[in-house]
Write a protein that holds these residues in place. Structure first.
Motif, PDB file in Angstrom:
ATOM      1  N   ASN A 110     -11.872  -2.187 -32.012  1.00 13.71           N
ATOM      2  CA  ASN A 110     -12.713  -1.954 -33.194  1.00 13.71           C
ATOM      3  C   ASN A 110     -13.540  -3.186 -33.539  1.00 13.71           C
ATOM      4  O   ASN A 110     -14.726  -3.074 -33.863  1.00 13.71           O
ATOM      5  N   ARG A 111     -12.891  -4.354 -33.473  1.00  9.64           N
ATOM      6  CA  ARG A 111     -13.612  -5.599 -33.785  1.00  9.64           C
ATOM      7  C   ARG A 111     -14.752  -5.813 -32.789  1.00  9.64           C
ATOM      8  O   ARG A 111     -15.873  -6.143 -33.176  1.00  9.64           O
ATOM      9  N   SER A 147     -17.548  -3.389 -33.440  1.00  5.98           N
ATOM     10  CA  SER A 147     -18.319  -3.582 -34.678  1.00  5.98           C
ATOM     11  C   SER A 147     -19.085  -4.903 -34.675  1.00  5.98           C
ATOM     12  O   SER A 147     -20.158  -4.991 -35.272  1.00  5.98           O
ATOM     13  N   VAL A 148     -18.566  -5.918 -33.987  1.00  6.94           N
ATOM     14  CA  VAL A 148     -19.233  -7.238 -34.017  1.00  6.94           C
ATOM     15  C   VAL A 148     -20.328  -7.341 -32.950  1.00  6.94           C
ATOM     16  O   VAL A 148     -21.413  -7.867 -33.217  1.00  6.94           O
ATOM     17  N   ARG A 186      -7.136  -2.596 -32.633  1.00 10.40           N
ATOM     18  CA  ARG A 186      -7.819  -3.477 -33.578  1.00 10.40           C
ATOM     19  C   ARG A 186      -8.843  -4.347 -32.851  1.00 10.40           C
ATOM     20  O   ARG A 186      -9.952  -4.563 -33.332  1.00 10.40           O
ATOM     21  N   GLU A 228      -6.381 -13.588 -35.153  1.00  8.21           N
ATOM     22  CA  GLU A 228      -7.615 -13.028 -35.719  1.00  8.21           C
ATOM     23  C   GLU A 228      -8.750 -14.052 -35.719  1.00  8.21           C
ATOM     24  O   GLU A 228      -9.887 -13.740 -35.369  1.00  8.21           O
ATOM     25  N   THR A 282     -12.347 -13.774 -33.919  1.00  9.36           N
ATOM     26  CA  THR A 282     -13.600 -13.855 -34.683  1.00  9.36           C
ATOM     27  C   THR A 282     -14.518 -14.926 -34.092  1.00  9.36           C
ATOM     28  O   THR A 282     -15.705 -14.675 -33.836  1.00  9.36           O
TER      29      THR A 282
END
Ligand code: PMP
Length: 397
Positions: A312-313, A316-317, A309, A377, A381
């Motif tokens: 992936n974050r 993608s970010v 996870r 999370e 972020t």
């Protein structure tokens, strides 16, 4: 009252002229707290150690319980000590059939030292094959198979009979012949700049080792213990080494290393003479208890799934023209930037905003990302937003 900062600079032997010098008050979860009241997000996990975050309560509990029962009682290998036995059994239950024996030591470097010696004694051969850009530690044996001249040159001569090959290069694999005791490698080079072995190439290395009777040593000191989304990176490849080295995250924040192999190979350490790799503190009961708790939490809470996870974050970010490539697997990642000045500026800008990052030992144009797998999370972020902004604000110069 002593002033810790003054004592650090006056009495602690320095490793460079520019230590980070954060004055740590305490650490919890993904955060470091400094004595000036600041909070930092540890996005490198103390260099791939704090996979569960700092001060995990179950690790602390295991340490406290063990400290009350006993600390050091005898040099490694003589007494039955429950924390070591429990840890060995738990680890073995997650390792393949040929890695069911485990030798505990104090550190990653010592695990590699032991593995190299074991390979020499078990095969009766002396030659070793290693790879350029590798990092295996800084003692004479480990440095002898570390593939970076700038760190080796001051200490020459190192071990003779070490041949360096290019990572992911098929051309030179025939060098691995019947004179070779072992091939030592990281399936994902860490300090070399987060470089993954190509699966077909790795299969060929395995095949060549088997053909030549050379033992294949995987140094998973950085890539192990769930960081890449599997307990060990070799599990992604389905290619099993003859000797597996681990440390760093193994102890849940306490110092411990280990190398695993088969009973048949480890017999070489038992006879002619016995006591081949004596270590007083190897597998220290308090470290072993911490390691058992850390592994239990890692498996029970399925933290390895979080590695994917996180990957992936990140992928993608972190989209920016200033990033040449994002390399690595799971939560062992590197952002390839273009220049050292840019890399340093990004890392410094993040530090100012309370995010701890770094580059790798052999590459100063790569931002290393190795967050705890337990990072919340929201923290992930926020951290990625700050990092992306820093990358935008600092184009290559
Ligand atoms: N091998 C690898 C792949 C490593 O990343 C490290 C540490 N950076 C070591 C060996 C040495 O481990 P330690 O510092 O625990 O001796």
């Amino acid at each position: 009252m002593t002033n810790p900062r003054e004592a650090f600079f006056n009495h602690i032997a320095q490793t460079s002229d520019s230590p980070l010098g954060l004055e740590i008050a305490r650490a919890e979860g993904p955060y470091l707290y400094t004595t000036d009241g600041r909070r930092y997000t540890d996005f490198i996990s103390g260099i791939a150690v704090s996979t569960l975050g700092h001060s995990h309560p179950e690790v602390i509990e295991a340490i406290e319980q063990q400290v009350r029962l006993h600390m050091h009682v005898m040099v490694y290998g003589e007494f039955v000590q429950k924390p070591q036995s429990n840890l060995a059994q738990l680890l073995a239950s997650h390792l393949p059939d040929n890695l069911q024996r485990i030798y505990f030591v104090n550190s990653g470097t010592e695990a590699n030292e032991g593995a190299l010696k074991l390979a020499k004694k078990a095969t009766g051969r002396k030659r070793m094959v290693a790879f350029r850009n590798s990092y295996h530690g800084d003692t004479h044996g480990a440095l002898s198979v570390t593939g970076r001249d700038v760190y080796r040159d001051p200490y020459l001569p190192l071990l003779p009979d070490v041949t360096f090959l290019n990572f992911n290069d098929y051309a030179q694999l025939s060098t691995i012949d019947e004179t070779v005791a072992c091939v030592i490698m990281e399936p994902i080079q860490g300090e070399g700049g987060i470089i993954q072995a190509d699966p077909q190439w790795l299969a060929q290395v395995r095949q060549q080792c088997t053909r030549a009777g050379a033992l294949l040593i995987f140094d998973e000191i950085q890539s192990g213990m769930g960081r890449t989304g599997a307990l060990f990176a070799f599990m992604h490849y389905g290619i099993v080494p003859d000797i597996l080295c681990m440390a760093k995250a193994l102890g849940g924040g306490m110092p411990i290393g280990a190398f695993a192999s088969s009973h048949a190979i480890f017999e070489a350490f038992m006879y002619n003479p016995p006591l081949n790799h004596v270590t007083t503190f190897g597998g220290h009961p308090v470290s072993a208890a911490a390691a058992h708790a850390a592994l239990t939490v890692l498996l029970r809470d399925k933290l390895m799934d979080r590695a994917f996870r996180i990957e992936n974050r990140v992928r993608s970010v972190l989209k920016s023209d200033h990033i040449t490539e994002i390399r690595g697997k799971g939560a062992m990642l590197g952002l390839q930037l273009k220049t050292f000045a840019q890399t340093r500026a990004v890392v410094e800008a993040c530090l100012e905003q309370g995010i701890l990052l770094g580059w790798t030992l052999h590459s100063n144009t790569l931002v290393r990302l190795a967050p705890p797998l337990t990072i919340p999370e929201e923290t992930l972020t926020e951290t990625l937003a700050v990092l992306l902004q820093a990358i935008h604000d600092h184009p290559p110069v």
